[in-house]
Design a protein around this motif. Structure first.
Motif, PDB file in Angstrom:
ATOM      1  N   ASN A 176       8.526  98.295  26.921  1.00  0.00           N
ATOM      2  CA  ASN A 176       8.581  97.618  28.227  1.00  0.00           C
ATOM      3  C   ASN A 176      10.036  97.575  28.682  1.00  0.00           C
ATOM      4  O   ASN A 176      10.923  98.126  28.014  1.00  0.00           O
ATOM      5  CB  ASN A 176       7.971  96.206  28.141  1.00  0.00           C
ATOM      6  CG  ASN A 176       8.858  95.219  27.392  1.00  0.00           C
ATOM      7  OD1 ASN A 176       9.893  95.577  26.829  1.00  0.00           O
ATOM      8  ND2 ASN A 176       8.447  93.966  27.380  1.00  0.00           N
ATOM      9  N   ASP A 177      10.270  96.929  29.826  1.00  0.00           N
ATOM     10  CA  ASP A 177      11.662  96.684  30.231  1.00  0.00           C
ATOM     11  C   ASP A 177      11.961  95.198  30.346  1.00  0.00           C
ATOM     12  O   ASP A 177      13.069  94.821  30.706  1.00  0.00           O
ATOM     13  CB  ASP A 177      12.023  97.447  31.526  1.00  0.00           C
ATOM     14  CG  ASP A 177      11.448  96.818  32.785  1.00  0.00           C
ATOM     15  OD1 ASP A 177      10.715  95.813  32.692  1.00  0.00           O
ATOM     16  OD2 ASP A 177      11.735  97.335  33.882  1.00  0.00           O
ATOM     17  N   ASP A 178      10.978  94.355  30.050  1.00  0.00           N
ATOM     18  CA  ASP A 178      11.199  92.905  30.109  1.00  0.00           C
ATOM     19  C   ASP A 178      11.763  92.372  28.784  1.00  0.00           C
ATOM     20  O   ASP A 178      12.140  91.206  28.702  1.00  0.00           O
ATOM     21  CB  ASP A 178       9.883  92.181  30.416  1.00  0.00           C
ATOM     22  CG  ASP A 178       9.422  92.417  31.848  1.00  0.00           C
ATOM     23  OD1 ASP A 178      10.263  92.805  32.682  1.00  0.00           O
ATOM     24  OD2 ASP A 178       8.230  92.215  32.119  1.00  0.00           O
ATOM     25  N   GLY A 179      11.775  93.207  27.777  1.00  0.00           N
ATOM     26  CA  GLY A 179      12.288  92.792  26.482  1.00  0.00           C
ATOM     27  C   GLY A 179      11.156  92.562  25.488  1.00  0.00           C
ATOM     28  O   GLY A 179      10.020  92.250  25.864  1.00  0.00           O
ATOM     29  N   VAL A 230      16.786  92.751  24.917  1.00  0.00           N
ATOM     30  CA  VAL A 230      16.909  91.847  26.074  1.00  0.00           C
ATOM     31  C   VAL A 230      16.320  92.539  27.307  1.00  0.00           C
ATOM     32  O   VAL A 230      16.059  93.734  27.287  1.00  0.00           O
ATOM     33  CB  VAL A 230      18.378  91.463  26.357  1.00  0.00           C
ATOM     34  CG1 VAL A 230      18.960  90.663  25.207  1.00  0.00           C
ATOM     35  CG2 VAL A 230      19.220  92.703  26.639  1.00  0.00           C
ATOM     36  N   GLU A 231      16.147  91.770  28.359  1.00  0.00           N
ATOM     37  CA  GLU A 231      15.529  92.325  29.561  1.00  0.00           C
ATOM     38  C   GLU A 231      16.367  93.453  30.149  1.00  0.00           C
ATOM     39  O   GLU A 231      17.583  93.334  30.281  1.00  0.00           O
ATOM     40  CB  GLU A 231      15.320  91.240  30.614  1.00  0.00           C
ATOM     41  CG  GLU A 231      14.612  91.809  31.829  1.00  0.00           C
ATOM     42  CD  GLU A 231      14.215  90.781  32.865  1.00  0.00           C
ATOM     43  OE1 GLU A 231      14.386  89.575  32.629  1.00  0.00           O
ATOM     44  OE2 GLU A 231      13.721  91.221  33.918  1.00  0.00           O
ATOM     45  N   MET A 232      15.682  94.548  30.502  1.00  0.00           N
ATOM     46  CA  MET A 232      16.330  95.720  31.100  1.00  0.00           C
ATOM     47  C   MET A 232      15.632  96.113  32.398  1.00  0.00           C
ATOM     48  O   MET A 232      15.611  97.294  32.764  1.00  0.00           O
ATOM     49  CB  MET A 232      16.289  96.898  30.113  1.00  0.00           C
ATOM     50  CG  MET A 232      17.012  96.681  28.811  1.00  0.00           C
ATOM     51  SD  MET A 232      18.776  96.397  28.988  1.00  0.00           S
ATOM     52  CE  MET A 232      19.299  97.986  29.590  1.00  0.00           C
ATOM     53  N   SER A 233      15.059  95.148  33.104  1.00  0.00           N
ATOM     54  CA  SER A 233      14.374  95.452  34.357  1.00  0.00           C
ATOM     55  C   SER A 233      15.336  96.127  35.331  1.00  0.00           C
ATOM     56  O   SER A 233      16.516  95.794  35.375  1.00  0.00           O
ATOM     57  CB  SER A 233      13.815  94.179  34.982  1.00  0.00           C
ATOM     58  OG  SER A 233      12.755  93.690  34.199  1.00  0.00           O
ATOM     59  N   SER A 234      14.822  97.086  36.088  1.00  0.00           N
ATOM     60  CA  SER A 234      15.577  97.894  37.051  1.00  0.00           C
ATOM     61  C   SER A 234      16.578  98.829  36.387  1.00  0.00           C
ATOM     62  O   SER A 234      17.467  99.355  37.053  1.00  0.00           O
ATOM     63  CB  SER A 234      16.300  97.030  38.096  1.00  0.00           C
ATOM     64  OG  SER A 234      15.385  96.219  38.780  1.00  0.00           O
ATOM     65  N   ILE A 256       3.035  94.932  29.551  1.00  0.00           N
ATOM     66  CA  ILE A 256       2.691  94.742  30.957  1.00  0.00           C
ATOM     67  C   ILE A 256       3.897  94.119  31.644  1.00  0.00           C
ATOM     68  O   ILE A 256       4.337  93.031  31.244  1.00  0.00           O
ATOM     69  CB  ILE A 256       1.471  93.818  31.113  1.00  0.00           C
ATOM     70  CG1 ILE A 256       0.235  94.428  30.437  1.00  0.00           C
ATOM     71  CG2 ILE A 256       1.177  93.552  32.606  1.00  0.00           C
ATOM     72  CD1 ILE A 256      -0.966  93.463  30.409  1.00  0.00           C
ATOM     73  N   ASN A 257       4.435  94.813  32.654  1.00  0.00           N
ATOM     74  CA  ASN A 257       5.632  94.294  33.310  1.00  0.00           C
ATOM     75  C   ASN A 257       5.290  93.085  34.170  1.00  0.00           C
ATOM     76  O   ASN A 257       4.289  93.092  34.875  1.00  0.00           O
ATOM     77  CB  ASN A 257       6.245  95.382  34.197  1.00  0.00           C
ATOM     78  CG  ASN A 257       7.589  94.961  34.731  1.00  0.00           C
ATOM     79  OD1 ASN A 257       8.515  94.704  33.957  1.00  0.00           O
ATOM     80  ND2 ASN A 257       7.721  94.859  36.042  1.00  0.00           N
ATOM     81  N   LEU A 258       6.126  92.068  34.100  1.00  0.00           N
ATOM     82  CA  LEU A 258       5.937  90.885  34.952  1.00  0.00           C
ATOM     83  C   LEU A 258       6.669  91.147  36.260  1.00  0.00           C
ATOM     84  O   LEU A 258       7.826  90.754  36.439  1.00  0.00           O
ATOM     85  CB  LEU A 258       6.438  89.633  34.240  1.00  0.00           C
ATOM     86  CG  LEU A 258       5.736  89.367  32.903  1.00  0.00           C
ATOM     87  CD1 LEU A 258       6.246  88.080  32.273  1.00  0.00           C
ATOM     88  CD2 LEU A 258       4.229  89.298  33.075  1.00  0.00           C
ATOM     89  N   GLY A 260      12.329 100.292  35.135  1.00  0.00           N
ATOM     90  CA  GLY A 260      12.499 100.584  33.714  1.00  0.00           C
ATOM     91  C   GLY A 260      11.153 100.719  33.027  1.00  0.00           C
ATOM     92  O   GLY A 260      11.019 101.442  32.035  1.00  0.00           O
ATOM     93  N   THR A 261      10.164 100.020  33.550  1.00  0.00           N
ATOM     94  CA  THR A 261       8.810 100.112  32.986  1.00  0.00           C
ATOM     95  C   THR A 261       8.295 101.546  33.101  1.00  0.00           C
ATOM     96  O   THR A 261       7.821 102.136  32.125  1.00  0.00           O
ATOM     97  CB  THR A 261       7.858  99.164  33.752  1.00  0.00           C
ATOM     98  OG1 THR A 261       8.405  97.852  33.726  1.00  0.00           O
ATOM     99  CG2 THR A 261       6.475  99.163  33.146  1.00  0.00           C
ATOM    100  N   LEU A 262       8.395 102.102  34.301  1.00  0.00           N
ATOM    101  CA  LEU A 262       7.936 103.477  34.481  1.00  0.00           C
ATOM    102  C   LEU A 262       8.775 104.438  33.639  1.00  0.00           C
ATOM    103  O   LEU A 262       8.255 105.402  33.079  1.00  0.00           O
ATOM    104  CB  LEU A 262       8.005 103.880  35.960  1.00  0.00           C
ATOM    105  CG  LEU A 262       7.581 105.323  36.224  1.00  0.00           C
ATOM    106  CD1 LEU A 262       6.128 105.550  35.827  1.00  0.00           C
ATOM    107  CD2 LEU A 262       7.814 105.691  37.674  1.00  0.00           C
TER     108      LEU A 262
HETATM  109 MN    MN Z   1      10.587  94.236  34.129  1.00  0.00          MN
END
Ligand code: MN
Length: 253
Positions: free
Chosen positions: A7-10, A36-40, A93-95, A107-109
């Protein structure tokens, strides 16, 4: 069947635990996700410092889990290095929804894309961010239904799935919404009075029927088949006709 979940939320996000619990019904499952979170973070990779790969106990996930001090793409590359013959990578599952232009930032994709680049198959799964706690128990049977469709579909190497926040009306095949750009810059001030900037989300255009965003707004699960090839085939054919170039003309110049 080996299923790697990232995921990218960690690694400590409840979304990855929910997805791993569903994945475990389909095959051997292992989590490898950012510490750790890596969103975007999109499809960035870590090339200027070393990466670590550490076992992490995740009691509720009930599968082996590892954390990496890198991006989702790093996690998939390291995960597939340490665990050979991964068939499918699930990311989420990305939030936070990943619809339309968000796919360029997601980052999820990217976790799913990295799988496709490495010869496996990738499925990104996202849901809208909400102020209330996500209802994973309601969504897990829908995630399972999606995997029942997508896991045996071996011709589909890259997929973007979005779940609605509330109980879905059903499942739809969709295309990426590209006319709807929703990034906006909002200036603000820091405590020292200096100007800073935030990106925010503002809908601009009406949503086209048949797109990922439309499906979510209508309350459906959206499943979009994607490809790694970004080439605009029509533009290529047009320019090749209008501006013919070849090796000989360059050699002569
Ligand atoms: Mn995310």
């Amino acid at each position: 069947m080996r299923i790697l979940v990232t995921n990218d939320d960690g690694v400590y996000s409840p979304g990855i635990t929910a997805l791993a619990q569903v994945a475990a019904k389909f095959g051997q499952t292992r989590i490898v996700a950012p510490h750790v979170e890596m969103s975007s973070a999109a499809h960035s990779i870590t090339a200027s410092r070393p990466l670590t790969y550490k076992r992490t106990p995740l009691r509720d996930a009930q599968v082996e889990a590892y954390r990496v001090n890198g991006t989702p793409a790093d996690c998939v590359a390291l995960g597939m290095y340490h665990w050979e013959k991964v068939d499918v990578v699930l990311s989420g599952i990305n939030l936070g929804s990943n619809l339309g232009n968000a796919l360029w930032h997601s980052g999820t994709l990217a976790g799913a894309q990295q799988a496709a680049l490495l010869g496996a198959r990738g499925i990104a799964v996202s849901m809208p961010a909400a102020e209330t706690e996500p209802d994973f128990e309601m969504l897990k049977p829908w995630a399972a239904r999606v995997l029942e469709i997508l896991v045996p579909a071996r011709d589909l190497c890259l997929l973007n799935v979005n779940l609605p926040a509330k109980a879905p009306r059903g499942v739809l095949w969709t295309r990426q919404s590209v006319r709807h750009y929703d990034g906006k810059v909002v200036p603000g001030k820091d405590p020292m009075g200096r100007t800073n900037y935030w990106f925010t989300v503002v809908p601009i255009e009406a949503v086209e029927e048949g797109t990922d965003r439309w499906a979510i707004e209508q309350g459906y699960v959206s499943m979009t088949p994607l490809r790694l090839n970004l080439t605009d085939e029509k533009a290529l054919a047009d320019v090749a006709r209008q501006h013919p170039v070849n090796k000989i003309s360059f050699a002569a110049a």
